[in-house]
Design a protein around this motif. Structure first.
Motif, PDB file in Angstrom:
ATOM      1  N   ALA A  72     -35.414  42.695  -6.869  1.00  0.00           N
ATOM      2  CA  ALA A  72     -36.299  41.944  -6.236  1.00  0.00           C
ATOM      3  C   ALA A  72     -37.261  41.101  -7.076  1.00  0.00           C
ATOM      4  N   VAL A  73     -37.646  39.850  -6.908  1.00  0.00           N
ATOM      5  CA  VAL A  73     -38.652  39.388  -7.554  1.00  0.00           C
ATOM      6  C   VAL A  73     -40.066  39.802  -7.005  1.00  0.00           C
ATOM      7  N   ARG A 109     -49.237  35.663 -13.585  1.00  0.00           N
ATOM      8  CA  ARG A 109     -50.045  34.837 -12.747  1.00  0.00           C
ATOM      9  C   ARG A 109     -50.616  35.549 -11.459  1.00  0.00           C
ATOM     10  N   TYR A 110     -49.519  36.119 -10.761  1.00  0.00           N
ATOM     11  CA  TYR A 110     -49.905  36.575  -9.436  1.00  0.00           C
ATOM     12  C   TYR A 110     -48.601  37.396  -9.038  1.00  0.00           C
ATOM     13  N   ARG A 111     -48.989  38.747  -8.233  1.00  0.00           N
ATOM     14  CA  ARG A 111     -47.982  39.397  -7.733  1.00  0.00           C
ATOM     15  C   ARG A 111     -47.779  38.994  -6.234  1.00  0.00           C
ATOM     16  N   LEU A 112     -46.164  38.934  -6.056  1.00  0.00           N
ATOM     17  CA  LEU A 112     -46.065  38.654  -4.542  1.00  0.00           C
ATOM     18  C   LEU A 112     -46.365  39.605  -3.530  1.00  0.00           C
ATOM     19  N   ALA A 113     -47.073  38.901  -2.599  1.00  0.00           N
ATOM     20  CA  ALA A 113     -47.434  39.952  -1.339  1.00  0.00           C
ATOM     21  C   ALA A 113     -46.211  40.801  -0.912  1.00  0.00           C
ATOM     22  N   LYS A 114     -45.185  40.299  -0.740  1.00  0.00           N
ATOM     23  CA  LYS A 114     -43.921  41.006  -0.355  1.00  0.00           C
ATOM     24  C   LYS A 114     -42.560  40.591  -1.464  1.00  0.00           C
ATOM     25  N   ALA A 120     -32.068  39.084   0.147  1.00  0.00           N
ATOM     26  CA  ALA A 120     -32.822  37.487   0.760  1.00  0.00           C
ATOM     27  C   ALA A 120     -32.548  36.329   0.220  1.00  0.00           C
ATOM     28  N   MET A 121     -32.342  36.530  -1.182  1.00  0.00           N
ATOM     29  CA  MET A 121     -32.145  35.067  -1.688  1.00  0.00           C
ATOM     30  C   MET A 121     -30.732  34.695  -1.752  1.00  0.00           C
TER      31      MET A 121
END
Length: 122
Positions: A72-73, A109-114, A120-121
């Motif tokens: 997952a990303v 930069r930032y972590r994905l909330a989910k 899914a991709m």
């Protein structure tokens, strides 16, 4: 009225590119990147991937993909230093004078909330 000479060269701003960087979370995770604040993305031993590293510019963004277990990303990072030769050692541990491999520095930069899974991709 302002005029611009025909000889004036306009610099086109750098178009931001977007990349995918993958790492096994047990080896180096997005959490490690957040903790460290930056890292040199090294150890790439694929010639096409090396060319991608060479094409990266400061300010480009990359999706940080956890391979193997998570698939997952999980976050977004940014290229902070351009490519440079990766220091490589021979079997005896001596630093080689020149290396065919390169590395770039990235910062979180930032972590994905989910996390976005591979399923899914697809």
């Amino acid at each position: 009225m302002n005029q611009v000479s025909k000889d004036t060269e306009f610099k086109k701003p750098h178009a931001k590119n977007y990349w995918l960087l993958k790492s096994e979370p047990d080896t180096f995770s997005f959490e490690n990147l957040e903790r460290d604040g930056k890292t040199w993305w090294d150890g790439v031993r694929n010639h096409q991937a090396k060319n991608f590293l060479k094409a990266m510019s400061i300010g480009d963004l990359a999706l940080f993909y956890h391979s193997i277990s998570d698939k997952a990303v999980v976050g977004v990072c940014e290229v902070s230093q351009p490519h440079r030769p990766e220091p490589v050692r021979d079997e005896q541990g001596a630093l080689l004078a020149s290396s065919p491999w390169v590395m770039v520095e990235v910062v979180p930069r930032y972590r994905l909330a989910k996390p976005v899974t591979l399923a899914a991709m697809k």
